[in-house]
Scaffold this motif. Structure first.
Motif, PDB file in Angstrom:
ATOM      1  N   LEU A 151      91.865  11.301 -67.063  1.00  0.00           N
ATOM      2  CA  LEU A 151      91.363   9.995 -67.476  1.00  0.00           C
ATOM      3  C   LEU A 151      92.401   8.937 -67.144  1.00  0.00           C
ATOM      4  N   PRO A 152      91.952   7.670 -66.979  1.00  0.00           N
ATOM      5  CA  PRO A 152      92.920   6.585 -66.806  1.00  0.00           C
ATOM      6  C   PRO A 152      93.677   6.338 -68.102  1.00  0.00           C
ATOM      7  N   ASN A 162      85.215  -4.058 -65.698  1.00  0.00           N
ATOM      8  CA  ASN A 162      86.678  -4.152 -65.759  1.00  0.00           C
ATOM      9  C   ASN A 162      87.224  -3.472 -67.015  1.00  0.00           C
ATOM     10  N   GLN A 163      86.952  -2.171 -67.105  1.00  0.00           N
ATOM     11  CA  GLN A 163      87.412  -1.395 -68.262  1.00  0.00           C
ATOM     12  C   GLN A 163      88.929  -1.388 -68.397  1.00  0.00           C
ATOM     13  N   GLN A 164      89.637  -1.644 -67.298  1.00  0.00           N
ATOM     14  CA  GLN A 164      91.108  -1.604 -67.340  1.00  0.00           C
ATOM     15  C   GLN A 164      91.691  -2.744 -68.172  1.00  0.00           C
ATOM     16  N   VAL A 165      90.881  -3.752 -68.500  1.00  0.00           N
ATOM     17  CA  VAL A 165      91.333  -4.828 -69.394  1.00  0.00           C
ATOM     18  C   VAL A 165      90.362  -4.959 -70.568  1.00  0.00           C
ATOM     19  N   ASN A 203      85.073   7.239 -69.967  1.00  0.00           N
ATOM     20  CA  ASN A 203      86.411   7.316 -69.385  1.00  0.00           C
ATOM     21  C   ASN A 203      86.829   8.648 -68.783  1.00  0.00           C
ATOM     22  N   LEU A 204      86.238   9.743 -69.191  1.00  0.00           N
ATOM     23  CA  LEU A 204      86.697  11.014 -68.644  1.00  0.00           C
ATOM     24  C   LEU A 204      86.300  11.145 -67.179  1.00  0.00           C
ATOM     25  N   ALA A 211      87.692   4.204 -64.709  1.00  0.00           N
ATOM     26  CA  ALA A 211      87.419   5.625 -64.474  1.00  0.00           C
ATOM     27  C   ALA A 211      86.488   5.825 -63.283  1.00  0.00           C
ATOM     28  N   PHE A 212      85.502   4.928 -63.097  1.00  0.00           N
ATOM     29  CA  PHE A 212      84.556   5.125 -62.000  1.00  0.00           C
ATOM     30  C   PHE A 212      85.199   4.961 -60.637  1.00  0.00           C
TER      31      PHE A 212
END
Length: 346
Positions: free
Chosen positions: A84-85, A100-103, A130-131, A295-296
């Protein structure tokens, strides 16, 4: 479970027998098979991250096997091999809905917002969002080495820097994220100038794709050296270390209309470094941050690895046990290790 544990910032890190976690609603428990040792873990131990609440278990670069699932998990089952990230999105906030899951506004970060993966087991929230499923051909150590540094470098180079063939890319700092950025930029057809103060790290930078190398201790003017190597300045420059000097030099080494990507975390007292704003204005430079990856987007990384274009396993410097891992954690600011260190037994 055995886990690395500390009760005070900059205090002793010990191995304790702690209760195994339970899967949260919408989340899972992962049996950790490997976890990377990252400078961000050192920053956390120093007290530089306000998300950490004591006592704490660090560790955010992990790969393993789903051990148990919580209520509402649809896509995963026990036995699945996953990574996962390090920044996990909630899936429902405005940032996540825009891709934009990273933020994420409600992000989950193992080893920061919650207890992490320097342990035999770790609980992960927002599992379906996220996995990342691991290909059968990828071992856990290599998968763990992707977790923060490699995928963060991938997004910095591809999405933020938009690096293309024939461009010059300058990478300041040849630790894990810097070496990853060098390998990725080279795979995209760019020419790379690596900058560091240690010859062994520059040697490794050359081995993974750097065309030129600058020892910042051996030249009078780092910026001029980078400009000379790159024929007038880099199209994209990355501060992969995180210091006032590397940040300034990265920006100053750009050619006109170049892009600076800040990836390295600056210490608390250096969070507002001097910037050559005269050059930013006169040369129309761009200053961008890069914080993890969605994750994508792992699919693009895994496809390039499967195609033989990227070789993250070459960046692994050493594998260690939990005891040696925590001994190295507290001295990471000495930058004595070359390549990525991964804990693979507990």
């Amino acid at each position: 479970m055995r886990a690395a544990y500390y009760e005070t910032f900059e205090g002793p890190v010990t191995i304790e027998n702690l209760p195994e976690p339970n899967p949260p609603e919408g989340g899972v428990v992962i049996k950790v098979e490997a976890t990377g040792l990252c400078l961000s873990d050192w920053h956390g131990w120093k007290g530089h991250d306000p998300d950490i609440h004591l006592p704490h278990v660090p560790g955010h670069e992990l790969a393993g096997v789903v051990q148990a699932i919580g209520k509402g998990v649809a896509n995963w089952k026990p036995g699945d091999r996953v990574t996962l990230p390090f920044v996990c999105g909630c899936g429902g906030c405005p940032q996540c809905l825009s891709g934009n899951q990273q933020v994420c506004d409600r992000q989950f970060q193992p080893g920061f917002t919650d207890w992490g993966a320097f342990a035999e087991y770790v609980a992960i929230r927002y599992a379906d969002v996220n996995l990342v499923r691991l290909p059968a051909s990828m071992d856990f150590v290599t998968a763990a080495s992707l977790g923060c540094r490699f995928v963060t470098a991938f997004r910095a180079i591809t999405a933020q820097g938009r690096v293309g063939a024939g461009q010059w890319v300058a990478i300041f700092g040849c630790g894990g994220v810097g070496l990853s950025a060098i390998m990725i930029a080279n795979a995209l057809g760019a020419r790379v100038v690596a900058v560091d103060i240690f010859e062994d790290k520059l040697d490794m930078a050359r081995s993974v794709g750097a065309s030129e190398a600058v020892n910042a201790r051996s030249v009078e003017n780092v910026v001029e050296a980078v400009r000379h190597c790159s024929g007038g300045g880099a199209h994209v420059a990355v501060d992969a270390l995180g210091s006032p000097r590397t940040c300034f030099d990265s920006i100053a080494s750009l050619r006109k209309r170049g892009k600076h990507i800040q990836v390295g975390i600056l210490n608390t007292e250096h969070r507002h470094p001097a910037v050559p704003m005269d050059l930013v204005v006169a040369h129309e430079l761009e200053i961008l941050g890069s914080h993890g990856i969605q994750a994508f987007e792992y699919g693009r990384v895994l496809d390039m690895i499967a195609a033989g274009k990227l070789h993250p396993e070459k960046l692994i410097g050493q594998t260690v046990g939990l005891e040696e891992g925590i001994a190295r954690l507290t001295v990471m600011d000495r930058f004595e290790q070359t390549g990525v260190t991964v804990i693979d037994h507990f």
